[in-house]
Design an enzyme around this catalytic site. Structure first.
Site, short mmCIF file in Angstrom:
data_model
loop_
_atom_site.label_atom_id
_atom_site.label_comp_id
_atom_site.label_asym_id
_atom_site.label_seq_id
_atom_site.Cartn_x
_atom_site.Cartn_y
_atom_site.Cartn_z
N LEU A 33 0.81 -1.22 0.00
CA LEU A 33 0.00 0.00 0.00
C LEU A 33 0.85 1.27 0.00
CD1 LEU A 33 -2.75 -1.14 2.52
CD2 LEU A 33 -2.76 -1.32 0.03
N HIS A 37 -3.46 4.35 -2.37
CA HIS A 37 -4.45 3.50 -1.70
C HIS A 37 -5.04 4.23 -0.48
CE1 HIS A 37 -1.67 0.31 -3.47
NE2 HIS A 37 -2.83 0.00 -4.00
N GLN A 61 -5.01 -12.20 -12.66
CA GLN A 61 -4.94 -10.98 -13.46
C GLN A 61 -3.52 -10.67 -13.96
OE1 GLN A 61 -6.47 -8.45 -10.16
NE2 GLN A 61 -5.03 -6.94 -10.92
N GLY A 148 -9.16 3.65 -8.40
CA GLY A 148 -8.32 4.77 -8.81
C GLY A 148 -8.34 4.97 -10.32
N LYS A 150 -6.04 6.05 -11.98
CA LYS A 150 -4.75 5.69 -12.59
C LYS A 150 -4.95 4.49 -13.53
CE LYS A 150 -1.37 3.20 -10.70
NZ LYS A 150 -0.80 2.30 -11.72
N MET A 185 1.73 7.19 -8.17
CA MET A 185 2.11 6.18 -7.17
C MET A 185 1.68 4.80 -7.66
SD MET A 185 2.90 7.44 -3.97
CE MET A 185 3.00 9.00 -3.21
N SER A 186 2.54 3.83 -7.48
CA SER A 186 2.24 2.46 -7.88
C SER A 186 3.09 1.52 -7.04
CB SER A 186 2.57 2.27 -9.36
OG SER A 186 2.65 0.90 -9.67
P1 AMP Z 1 -3.74 -2.17 -6.84
O1 AMP Z 1 -3.33 -2.51 -5.45
O2 AMP Z 1 -2.62 -1.68 -7.69
O3 AMP Z 1 -4.56 -3.25 -7.47
O4 AMP Z 1 -4.71 -0.91 -6.72
C1 AMP Z 1 -5.85 -0.94 -5.91
C2 AMP Z 1 -6.67 0.28 -6.20
O5 AMP Z 1 -5.89 1.45 -5.92
C3 AMP Z 1 -7.07 0.38 -7.69
O6 AMP Z 1 -8.40 0.89 -7.76
C4 AMP Z 1 -6.09 1.36 -8.23
O7 AMP Z 1 -6.56 2.07 -9.37
C5 AMP Z 1 -5.91 2.29 -7.05
N1 AMP Z 1 -4.65 3.02 -7.16
C6 AMP Z 1 -3.42 2.50 -7.38
N2 AMP Z 1 -2.51 3.49 -7.50
C7 AMP Z 1 -3.19 4.65 -7.36
C8 AMP Z 1 -2.82 6.03 -7.40
N3 AMP Z 1 -1.56 6.41 -7.61
N4 AMP Z 1 -3.78 6.95 -7.22
C9 AMP Z 1 -5.07 6.59 -7.00
N5 AMP Z 1 -5.49 5.31 -6.97
C10 AMP Z 1 -4.57 4.35 -7.13
#
Ligand code: AMP
Length: 279
Positions: A33, A37, A61, A148, A150, A185-186
């Protein structure tokens, strides 16, 4: 904060809180996270009585086995982050809880969404997202689910899933959270070196440059200029395109009446990053 590991624990917690007739906000994640998140969690805690986050690295996925194996996992830190954000519960199921032996494959006709950008770029990715989100929506039946922007194309897929199977669940698509130098952010950013991260911030700079050329020069010329900037920065582009933000149909002309979206997938130090800008 409740830590729920099984479907039964989840169901018990939900029935306890539902006796009070409350609203439940849900944020599905794959963990590792970061502030992006947390911003979704904050939005949910502002808008709902209870907030639940799921952490599950969904193998279905990942089209690339190595990407799955290298995906950062840090449950302990994630739990601390969620506790600080005043999240009420975290669901951390294992594979068999999410996909019991006889779980059915959920079909959703994605049309163009499977044919452009992330569709061909990551075969099977959206099918995997659909399976896991369908399962979580069924188990949790949240009032609102937060995603998100993104992952712009993913938001559109989730909207189709909701329309087909979950008309009562509200969706909130939230703006991309960026670090100080503009990089979206990622969880994958953790795999970049300091120099790589610095370089990756150019992706957003280039998106803004191309956006600023909107209406001044033809989109193809603007995109080509952007591609040169990215190439000079040693950023390897998988796609960098203009599309209609409502349909994701690729377009060759700036949309005057509809919204435009510039979408990019690019590799830096072998890490695949995506970003977009809507205008
Ligand atoms: P993930 O853990 O990458 O599967 O992301 C979980 C959720 O967080 C998804 O809805 C993503 O689009 C969102 N998310 C990931 N990175 C960002 C970000 N930088 N800004 C906003 N939402 C994000």
């Amino acid at each position: 904060m409740k830590i729920l590991k099984t479907n039964i624990e989840l169901a018990e917690w939900l029935s306890e809180i539902r006796e009070k007739g409350v609203s439940v906000g849900f944020i599905p994640t794959m963990g590792a996270l970061h502030q992006g998140h947390v911003d979704l969690v904050n939005k949910s805690t502002e808008e709902n009585d209870y907030t639940i986050v799921s952490i599950f690295v969904n193998p279905k996925q990942f089209n690339n086995k190595q990407d799955f194996e290298k995906y950062p996992v840090n449950i302990g830190t994630d739990i601390d982050v969620l506790e600080k954000a005043l999240c009420d519960a975290v669901f951390v199921p294992d594979y068999n809880e999410v996909y019991p032996e006889k779980s059915k494959f959920v079909k959703l006709e994605l049309g163009i969404l499977n044919k452009v950008f992330e569709g061909p770029g990551r075969p099977g990715h959206f099918e995997g997202v659909i399976q896991v989100v369908y399962r979580f929506f069924n188990l949790i039946q949240p009032t609102v689910a937060y995603f998100g922007l993104k992952d712009f194309q993913q938001c559109m897929v989730i909207k189709m899933l909701k329309n087909e199977y979950f008309p009562k669940i509200k969706l909130q698509f939230c703006p991309t959270t960026r670090n100080k130098i503009g990089l979206a952010m990622s969880s994958r950013n953790a795999r970049l070196s300091t120099a790589g991260e610095q370089n990756a911030s150019r992706i957003y700079q280039v998106l803004n440059v191309v956006k600023s050329l909107h209406q001044h020069i033809e989109p193809t010329d603007a995109l080509n200029y952007g591609k040169i900037l990215l190439k000079n920065a040693q950023i390897e582009v998988e796609y960098f395109s203009l599309a209609n933000a409502d349909t994701l149909a690729p377009v060759n002309a700036w949309q005057k009446t509809n919204k435009n979206v510039l979408l990019i997938a690019a590799y830096i130090e072998g890490v695949r990053l995506i970003d977009n800008i809507v205008f």
